[in-house]
Design an enzyme around this catalytic site. Structure first.
Site, PDB file in Angstrom:
ATOM      1  N   TYR A   1       0.871  -1.183   0.000  1.00  0.00           N
ATOM      2  CA  TYR A   1       0.000   0.000   0.000  1.00  0.00           C
ATOM      3  C   TYR A   1       0.902   1.226   0.000  1.00  0.00           C
ATOM      4  CZ  TYR A   1      -2.997   3.681   1.995  1.00  0.00           C
ATOM      5  OH  TYR A   1      -3.664   4.858   2.221  1.00  0.00           O
TER       6      TYR A   1
ATOM      7  N   GLU B   1      -3.301   7.575  -3.870  1.00  0.00           N
ATOM      8  CA  GLU B   1      -3.125   6.309  -3.165  1.00  0.00           C
ATOM      9  C   GLU B   1      -3.069   5.158  -4.168  1.00  0.00           C
ATOM     10  OE1 GLU B   1      -5.757   5.236   0.434  1.00  0.00           O
ATOM     11  OE2 GLU B   1      -6.608   4.085  -1.212  1.00  0.00           O
TER      12      GLU B   1
END
Lengths: 378, 287
Positions: free
Chosen positions: A100, A187
């Site tokens: 992530y 993101e």
């Protein structure tokens, strides 16, 4: 401003971050054609929300026929309130590990921050709770930017199977993108480490700063249109912030704080606000158009006008209200309370033109407006 | 830092329509406005004050403590950095809708120069009977009667109502501290609370908060150690989650920044929380 995955991913590519080969489609037939060209693929619902996977909007397809079948099922779904009209058909990637990565405004620290977790995919926050050492926060001095060295140092000890240098490079590229496009958040989840050691962004979430729209004009056109009602869109076009609510007491106030407070007071005294609509700041000259939009809500039974002028001159706002009220002649009662900059002129104007005496205490005006709305409903 | 009568004020963007209106009001009130900035009108006079091309040039001729920014969003970063480099101790940034990356650069510049930024998106500072810098109706005696209660507010309009409520209840205001409705502000309610705690002219404090962020929770932490009574009103109890309520900072997202948690934190710290603003003076009297 939020971006759908298909609009955000080309920006990652421009920044030098790899994404799977893909095609945007709008019908099952187009999905099959895309799968034919791409091979085994993922069919992904396009909507600016993180709930697509859990809602069944992301499916693996081995063949064009399967891709068409999934496309048929997903198109027309409503996910988190967004009707699905387009799909991204993307090549499947051999996943070894999922990470992530994100860059966002750290509002408390007043600087950008890079987040990286060695446990990407779904439920990143829960994973970070189970394994606190999995998530790293790398604060960035906005004048210095993110150096490769700082990114590497931030990743130290995470155990990324030798991908540390490549991940650090992706983070610096992601940071550069964040700065270039005035992002509040960019993101990548998951950032996939492939079996052959490459890093590929399988998804991308991008939120641009609304305030930066004037200098990101081209990019802003590619943002997903916000979820709004017709009246909210009309208000936005007029430069007004309007939020439709379910109650019967219309609210016209200046300034965000006072408008929220007016809604709170209506609720406190037993009523329900019909809307949030503020004409504060530079918008204080727009009372007339604001009122005309507000009055189109068919559920309104009474109107409360609450002005507490600081920057916003109450005399200018009252003039706009009086003009709109006379022009539209609505069949509902209106209650005023007016204080602050321009108060004397504003109060005199409302008394003279509408024959209404503004209440000295806000609570009195709120009580009257709530009672009038109740009476009208009875 | 509390705005005092002796503080010299530079107004960036003084010659514009709003700059002119409010600077004139400030001068009438007794604020010590020493100069203005407008690169296109450098060398002229406006409202009897000299106009300079930059804050740095102004500082050389007319030293100042406070820079007040009447500057449009896209010019705010440059103006704030100019004020920092000119040695401003306090920068009051009224501008709303400044891009967040610019705001972070402004805060970085202030950190480097040692300046304090109030705002962005503040309605300014008022010290009744002494001075004011901003866009508050300081001159309206029904709103700003000198007194002993300090008021901290994220919002100008709500702050105005609170001050009015105090006056209606027979009280008055020692200091109005507008901290601003943006998510990234230079002076937090917690810091403002400390200034008012240390201020000899202030006996009690009212915090006007809003949903969104964690500023009220942080202020509560400070308030728990204060001897002076503190009361609060938090706007946004009836606001739906997930929507920006006008102010960029006023949003409840992912369960964070909601009304209930703010109220809980304040009440746990001994701060009385009002359901409507008009209850606030009574809460202070009861404390």
């Amino acid at each position: 401003m939020n971006f759908e995955e298909h609009a955000a991913k080309p920006l990652l590519n421009e920044a030098g971050i790899e994404t799977p080969k893909g095609r945007l489609v709008a019908t099952p037939r187009e999905a099959a054609a895309a799968a034919e060209a791409i091979g085994p693929c993922v069919v992904k619902a396009q909507a600016p929300t993180g709930k697509r996977g859990k809602a069944g909007g992301i499916k693996l397809a081995a063949s064009p026929e399967e891709a068409a079948r999934y496309a048929e099922a997903i198109l027309g779904m409503v996910i988190d309130g967004w009707p699905i009209e387009r799909l991204l058909v993307e090549a499947q990637v051999p996943i070894a590990r999922e990470f992530y990565a994100a860059v966002l405004d750290d509002t408390a620290a007043r600087n950008p921050v890079v987040l990286f977790s060695r446990m990407g995919g779904m439920d990143v926050e829960e994973a970070a709770e189970r394994d606190p050492d999995a998530m790293r926060r790398i604060p960035v001095d906005i004048n210095e930017g993110l150096s490769l060295e700082a990114a590497k140092a931030g990743l130290e000890g995470l155990g990324l199977d030798g991908a540390e240098a490549a991940v650090a490079e992706v983070l610096t590229k992601l940071y550069a993108l964040y700065r270039k496009v005035d992002a509040e958040l960019v993101e990548i989840n998951p950032l996939c480490l492939t079996a052959d050691g490459k890093l590929v962004a399988l998804d991308c979430k991008l939120t641009l700063d609304d305030a930066a729209a004037p200098r990101q004009e081209e990019l802003a056109k590619k943002a997903a249109p916000p979820k709004t009602t017709a009246l909210e869109a009309e208000a936005a076009a007029a430069g007004l912030k309007y939020i439709e609510l379910s109650g019967s007491v219309g609210v016209l106030a200046n300034g965000a704080g006072l408008t929220m407070t007016t809604m709170d007071a209506i609720t406190h005294f037993g009523g329900e606000p019909a809307n949030f609509l503020e004409i504060g700041g530079e918008a204080y000259t727009k009372a007339e158009v604001a009122l005309s939009i507000l009055l189109k809500n068919p559920d309104i039974r009474s109107l409360l006008v609450n002005f507490c002028g600081a920057f916003a001159r109450t005399d200018v706002m009252a003039d706009g209200v009086v003009k709109a009220w006379k022009a539209l002649d609505p069949d509902i009662p209106v209650f005023f309370t007016i204080h602050g900059t321009g108060e004397e002129e504003a109060v005199a104007l409302v008394e003279r033109e509408l024959g209404i005496k503004p209440a000295d205490l806000m609570d009195d005006a709120v009580r009257q407006a709530v009672a009038a709305a109740r009476e009208a409903a009875a | 830092m509390i705005l005092r009568k002796h503080h010299k004020i530079l107004v960036q963007g003084m010659t514009g329509k709003q700059g002119t209106f409010w600077t004139e009001a400030m001068i009438d009130y007794g604020a010590d406005v020493v100069a203005g900035v407008n690169p296109r009108k450098a060398g002229t006079e406006h409202l009897g004050r000299p106009v300079f091309a930059s804050a740095r040039e102004a500082a050389a001729a007319e030293p100042f403590d406070v820079a007040l920014m009447f500057v449009p969003p896209m010019g705010a970063r440059a103006a704030a950095i100019d004020a920092c480099e000119a040695g401003a101790r306090l920068i009051v940034c009224l501008t709303e809708h400044i891009p967040s990356h610019d705001v972070m650069e402004m805060h970085a510049a202030a950190k480097a120069s040692g300046a304090r930024i109030v705002g962005p998106n503040t309605a300014g500072l008022v010290t009744p009977g002494e001075s004011f810098a901003g866009i508050m109706p300081a001159f309206n005696e029904r709103v700003f009667k000198p007194g002993r209660v300090g008021v901290i507010s994220r919002s100008g309009s709500l702050g105005t109502l609170l001050c009015l409520n105090l006056v209606q209840a027979g009280m008055g205001v020692s200091v109005f501290y507008g901290v601003g409705g943006d998510p990234m502000i230079g002076t937090t309610p917690r810091e403002a609370l400390q200034f008012l705690d240390e201020d000899e002219g202030t006996d009690a404090v009212v915090i006007c908060g809003e949903i969104g962020g964690s500023a009220e929770e942080e202020a509560a932490e400070y308030a728990s150690g204060m001897a002076k009574p503190v009361a609060a009103f938090i706007a946004g109890r009836a606001s739906p989650p997930g929507k920006k309520m006008g102010h960029a900072g006023a949003i409840v997202s992912g369960g964070k920044g909601d009304y209930a948690s703010k109220r809980r934190a304040l009440e746990a710290a001994g701060v009385a929380v009002a359901d409507v603003p008009s209850e606030t003076p009574g809460l202070l009297k009861a404390a």
